[in-house]
Design a protein around this motif. Structure first.
Motif, mmCIF file in Angstrom:
data_model
loop_
_atom_site.group_PDB
_atom_site.id
_atom_site.type_symbol
_atom_site.label_atom_id
_atom_site.label_comp_id
_atom_site.label_asym_id
_atom_site.label_seq_id
_atom_site.Cartn_x
_atom_site.Cartn_y
_atom_site.Cartn_z
ATOM 1 N N VAL A 79 41.864 97.751 64.505
ATOM 2 C CA VAL A 79 42.433 96.423 64.739
ATOM 3 C C VAL A 79 41.973 95.504 63.618
ATOM 4 N N SER A 80 42.874 94.679 63.128
ATOM 5 C CA SER A 80 42.505 93.709 62.100
ATOM 6 C C SER A 80 41.566 92.668 62.706
ATOM 7 N N ILE A 81 40.393 92.504 62.098
ATOM 8 C CA ILE A 81 39.408 91.548 62.611
ATOM 9 C C ILE A 81 38.826 90.739 61.464
ATOM 10 N N THR A 82 38.741 89.435 61.662
ATOM 11 C CA THR A 82 38.053 88.547 60.736
ATOM 12 C C THR A 82 36.996 87.787 61.534
ATOM 13 N N ILE A 83 35.869 87.519 60.901
ATOM 14 C CA ILE A 83 34.803 86.727 61.510
ATOM 15 C C ILE A 83 34.499 85.567 60.568
ATOM 16 N N ASP A 84 34.783 84.362 61.006
ATOM 17 C CA ASP A 84 34.540 83.168 60.202
ATOM 18 C C ASP A 84 33.347 82.400 60.745
ATOM 19 N N VAL A 85 32.547 81.857 59.848
ATOM 20 C CA VAL A 85 31.441 80.988 60.244
ATOM 21 C C VAL A 85 31.955 79.560 60.312
ATOM 22 N N VAL A 86 31.730 78.907 61.446
ATOM 23 C CA VAL A 86 32.213 77.547 61.684
ATOM 24 C C VAL A 86 31.019 76.656 61.992
ATOM 25 N N ASP A 87 30.886 75.565 61.231
ATOM 26 C CA ASP A 87 29.811 74.610 61.468
ATOM 27 C C ASP A 87 30.115 73.730 62.670
ATOM 28 N N ALA A 88 29.084 73.461 63.453
ATOM 29 C CA ALA A 88 29.165 72.475 64.534
ATOM 30 C C ALA A 88 28.126 71.395 64.239
ATOM 31 N N LEU A 89 28.544 70.340 63.558
ATOM 32 C CA LEU A 89 27.665 69.242 63.173
ATOM 33 C C LEU A 89 28.238 67.945 63.709
ATOM 34 N N TYR A 90 27.446 67.190 64.429
ATOM 35 C CA TYR A 90 27.868 65.955 65.095
ATOM 36 C C TYR A 90 28.866 66.225 66.220
ATOM 37 N N VAL A 91 29.145 67.463 66.514
ATOM 38 C CA VAL A 91 30.000 67.830 67.638
ATOM 39 C C VAL A 91 29.346 69.001 68.358
ATOM 40 N N SER A 92 29.740 69.219 69.610
ATOM 41 C CA SER A 92 29.234 70.372 70.330
ATOM 42 C C SER A 92 29.879 71.642 69.786
ATOM 43 N N PRO A 93 29.244 72.805 69.967
ATOM 44 C CA PRO A 93 29.873 74.052 69.525
ATOM 45 C C PRO A 93 31.259 74.254 70.110
ATOM 46 N N TRP A 94 31.460 73.844 71.375
ATOM 47 C CA TRP A 94 32.758 74.050 72.009
ATOM 48 C C TRP A 94 33.807 73.091 71.447
ATOM 49 N N SER A 95 33.396 71.911 71.011
ATOM 50 C CA SER A 95 34.343 71.010 70.343
ATOM 51 C C SER A 95 34.786 71.596 69.009
ATOM 52 N N ALA A 96 33.875 72.295 68.331
ATOM 53 C CA ALA A 96 34.247 72.978 67.096
ATOM 54 C C ALA A 96 35.278 74.069 67.364
ATOM 55 N N VAL A 97 35.152 74.743 68.495
ATOM 56 C CA VAL A 97 36.144 75.763 68.869
ATOM 57 C C VAL A 97 37.496 75.115 69.144
ATOM 58 N N VAL A 98 37.494 73.980 69.837
ATOM 59 C CA VAL A 98 38.744 73.258 70.112
ATOM 60 C C VAL A 98 39.469 72.937 68.808
ATOM 61 N N HIS A 99 38.710 72.553 67.789
ATOM 62 C CA HIS A 99 39.312 72.203 66.493
ATOM 63 C C HIS A 99 40.013 73.410 65.871
ATOM 64 N N GLU A 100 39.519 74.614 66.134
ATOM 65 C CA GLU A 100 40.105 75.823 65.546
ATOM 66 C C GLU A 100 41.225 76.406 66.409
ATOM 67 N N ALA A 101 41.404 75.896 67.623
ATOM 68 C CA ALA A 101 42.299 76.507 68.606
ATOM 69 C C ALA A 101 43.780 76.520 68.246
#
Length: 271
Positions: A79-101
């Protein structure tokens, strides 16, 4: 899309996503979250302490190492898989996920560990993800799995926006399921008219489903759904999420919260 928060559930959640991607002929994107602390401020200045940059580098390096580990571990699954590192600064980790959704079809997340994690904290994290992302969630209890060939699914149905959204978001998944029960609880007497139309609509999508009507008689709706799903050995339960206000769910409880706290099978939720 799979948020990877650096906890013990990351591997199991990623494995479920890979198995599902195999069935759906899809790809997987993992988000290795680098949770960066808010910068400390120098006592003599309004500017952040520049020593924090070294701390950030260490956190990002650890996240990059974890991302590399996942790429290596799951690179042979076909299966094609990519793993990206996403910064969570001044926001919660879950808010960072919302931004990528917006670039995800489905977000796969781990449920809380009933033995260790704070269930209320889990709900505080999950609520904004479900309400703000605009994407369906597949919530995986610990040690649960989606088999490559799903034999049965249960759809919780009520003619409200959240249930309608959940059903239609789940259509690509339901097309791979052999048997589907659409369960209503305390439906009105003329419900058969609505259900004939709904089952016909599913049939037009190539999905064969049956209507199962239940009466609550004082039993919580979530319990009825879970008992039925267990009885038929369903592999996934599809439901609308947070049909009541968040305050109502928090203070009085609700179907969504009860399912998240007690369901032993994967939950497909949409809002």
């Amino acid at each position: 899309m799979v948020p990877l928060m650096g906890n013990v559930d990351d591997e199991d959640t990623l494995r479920v996503a890979m198995d599902l991607a195999t069935t759906m002929q899809a790809c997987v994107r993992g988000l290795q979250i680098a949770e960066l602390p808010i910068p400390a401020y120098n006592a003599w200045s309004i500017l952040p302490d520049y020593d924090m940059s070294e701390v950030y580098d260490q956190i990002r390096h650890a996240a990059q190492s974890m991302a590399a580990k996942w790429r290596t571990k799951f690179s042979h699954h076909g299966v094609s898989i990519t793993i990206d590192v996403v910064d969570a600064l001044y926001v919660s980790p879950w808010s960072a996920v919302v931004h990528e959704a917006p670039c995800a079809d489905l977000i796969v997340v781990a449920s809380h560990d009933r033995g260790n994690d704070d269930a209320s904290g889990f709900h505080r994290n999950l609520v904004p993800l479900l309400l703000r992302s605009g994407r369906p969630l597949l919530v995986i209890p610990r040690h649960a799995a989606l088999t490559e060939h799903l034999s049965r699914a249960v759809v919780a149905w009520k003619n409200v926006r959240e249930s309608i959204r959940a059903l239609h978001d789940a259509l690509p998944l339901l097309k791979h399921v052999e048997t589907i029960d659409v369960v209503t609880v305390d439906a009105p007497e003329d419900m058969h008219i609505e259900m004939e139309a709904l089952l016909g609509h599913l049939s037009a999508h190539g999905i064969q489903a049956s209507w199962v009507a239940r009466r609550s008689n004082g039993t919580p709706v979530a319990e009825i759904l879970m008992v039925h799903a267990t009885h038929v050995q369903a592999g996934v339960l599809v439901a609308g999420g947070y049909g009541h206000s968040r305050l109502h769910e928090w203070v009085l409880g609700g179907v969504t919260r009860e399912l998240l706290e007690h369901a032993e099978l994967p939950l497909f939720l949409s809002h």
